[in-house]
Design an enzyme around this catalytic site. Structure first.
Site, mmCIF file in Angstrom:
data_model
loop_
_atom_site.group_PDB
_atom_site.id
_atom_site.type_symbol
_atom_site.label_atom_id
_atom_site.label_comp_id
_atom_site.label_asym_id
_atom_site.label_seq_id
_atom_site.Cartn_x
_atom_site.Cartn_y
_atom_site.Cartn_z
ATOM 1 N N ASP A 29 0.857 -1.183 0.000
ATOM 2 C CA ASP A 29 0.000 0.000 0.000
ATOM 3 C C ASP A 29 0.899 1.241 0.000
ATOM 4 O O ASP A 29 1.143 1.853 1.030
ATOM 5 C CB ASP A 29 -0.918 -0.033 1.222
ATOM 6 C CG ASP A 29 -1.929 1.100 1.230
ATOM 7 O OD1 ASP A 29 -1.883 1.936 0.321
ATOM 8 O OD2 ASP A 29 -2.752 1.138 2.149
ATOM 9 N N GLU A 52 1.422 4.943 -0.916
ATOM 10 C CA GLU A 52 0.629 6.136 -1.194
ATOM 11 C C GLU A 52 1.519 7.383 -1.224
ATOM 12 O O GLU A 52 1.716 8.002 -0.195
ATOM 13 C CB GLU A 52 -0.463 6.270 -0.148
ATOM 14 C CG GLU A 52 -1.357 5.040 -0.048
ATOM 15 C CD GLU A 52 -2.472 5.183 0.973
ATOM 16 O OE1 GLU A 52 -2.873 6.328 1.268
ATOM 17 O OE2 GLU A 52 -2.933 4.164 1.480
#
Length: 423
Positions: free
Chosen positions: A200, A202
């Site tokens: 993940d 970001e």
């Protein structure tokens, strides 16, 4: 952080100032973060032979995120996945989060992950932990859950909104990063718990909490090394759902990286929220565009359509659902587009609240763009309901997508109302 376990969303204002200069993009994304913890002495494990990920059966995956910090302020434990009936409906659990520091995968919260002793009444199988057993905490509880549900797969998710800053350094030596992740996920103490890894980041080559400058190909290079290290185990990634022209999808070669992954999880929520304190009010997870939408391209269909147009197979794309709402206060207009004075009060953080609370405290009063909104008093919230999830599942099936994922399990009702609508 020492103030433990913030819920998934971070206020975007601090990052927005940096990002506006760099990209002029509104922030999107998953996951608040839990505290830093010590990394255990990982034991090397032999990696299986590398294999390119193949498309999987469309439509059947149901993936829920479980947060390690939820065991503190939310009092949500692995046992709740079983007692709510959610375990029967899940195909996969993404365990959030592991950290990324020093170019390596590291433990996020050692106490919650593998040290906390569970009493008999807290335990999945009703058996208390002992002081001398080699593995306790969430990892042991997940092991017990898998015994009850042998087909359930669990991935360890690394990064998230707060802990994505380390990916830039990791991308400088992706092979070393991949080895560290493999060694940690396959540590002999919990190797049987996990079936793969979820990344993940970001955001690659764009702005998240900080602005990443590692380059357009850094993401694919890192995932390629992870695929080599994890072989036939699952390798997945949560990615931006910014479908606007020149947005975050355009900053990375997601099509090229797809060959390394079993599937993508486009985060089709958090498009709008009270980080824009004065509004306009807007649904945080619209399925489609609608007249008056503050930013074109900020909807689920725009993201899915853009990713498919790049050549990513639809069965490698999952549709994201938020088990929470976002809201403003000081609102007089019932329909979207009203002005506000700030973020509505929330249990854990202003501007955000679980569905299990909102369904009673501020029931839905209308629908727009395939999702629901609620105007109660001077508060205005948007969130998905079982009915709007049904609409989104029809869309998922029409598009031939690989399934559904959601953030996160503790936001649902005690009897799993939302996951039942998905399943």
């Amino acid at each position: 952080m020492l103030k433990l376990h913030r819920p998934r969303a971070r206020l975007r204002a601090l990052a927005a100032a940096a990002c506006t200069a760099a990209l002029g993009a509104t922030l999107l994304g998953v996951a608040g973060m839990s505290p830093a913890g010590a990394t255990p002495a990982a034991q090397p494990a032999a990696a299986p032979a590398a294999a390119e990920a193949a498309p999987t059966t469309a439509g059947d995956k149901v993936i829920g995120y479980f947060t390690n910090w939820g065991t503190y302020d939310r009092n949500y434990h692995v046992k709740n996945i079983e007692t709510s009936g959610s375990a029967d409906k899940l195909t996969h659990i993404n365990y959030a989060f592991g950290n990324v520091t020093g170019g390596k995968c590291t433990i996020g919260d050692s106490y919650a992950d593998y040290e906390k002793a569970y009493t008999a009444d807290q335990s999945v199988d009703g058996v208390a932990d002992t002081w001398d057993q080699p593995l306790r905490g969430n990892f042991n509880q997940l092991r017990k859950l898998k015994k009850l549900h042998p087909d359930l797969k669990i991935l360890w998710s690394f990064g998230g909104w707060t802990w994505s800053g380390g990916f830039g350094q990791a991308a400088q030596n992706p092979a070393a990063f991949a080895k560290s992740c493999r060694d940690l996920v396959e540590d002999p103490r919990w190797a049987d718990v996990f079936d793969g890894i979820d990344i993940d980041w970001e955001y690659p080559n764009a702005c998240g909490l900080t602005c990443d400058t590692s380059g357009r190909d850094a993401y694919g290079n890192l995932l390629g090394e992870l695929r080599k290290s994890f072989g036939t185990d699952l390798v997945t990634s949560a990615i931006t759902a910014d479908g606007s022209d020149g947005g975050k999808i355009d900053a990375v070669d997601y099509a090229g990286a797809a060959k390394h992954l079993d599937w993508y999880l486009p985060m089709t929520y958090d498009f709008f929220g009270a980080w824009e304190a004065k509004g306009p009010t807007a649904p945080h997870s619209p399925l489609t565009s609608y007249p008056g939408v503050p930013t074109e391209g900020f909807n689920s269909d725009a993201a899915i359509s853009k990713l498919k147009a790049l050549g990513i197979p639809p069965e490698k794309l999952l549709l994201g659902i938020g088990f929470y709402g976002r809201g403003w206060t000081g609102v007089t207009q019932s329909e979207p587009g009203g002005s506000a004075t700030g973020a509505a009060a929330g249990t854990y953080e202003a501007g955000i609240e679980d569905y299990r609370v909102l369904k009673n405290s501020c029931p839905a009063t209308g629908k727009v763009a395939g999702t629901a909104y609620a105007h109660c008093g001077t508060n205005w919230w948007s969130y998905d309901t079982p009915e709007t999830i049904g609409t989104k599942m029809n869309y998922k099936n029409e598009q031939g997508l690989g399934g559904t994922f959601f953030w996160e399990l503790s936001g649902d009702t005690g009897n799993g109302e939302l996951i039942k609508a998905i399943r």
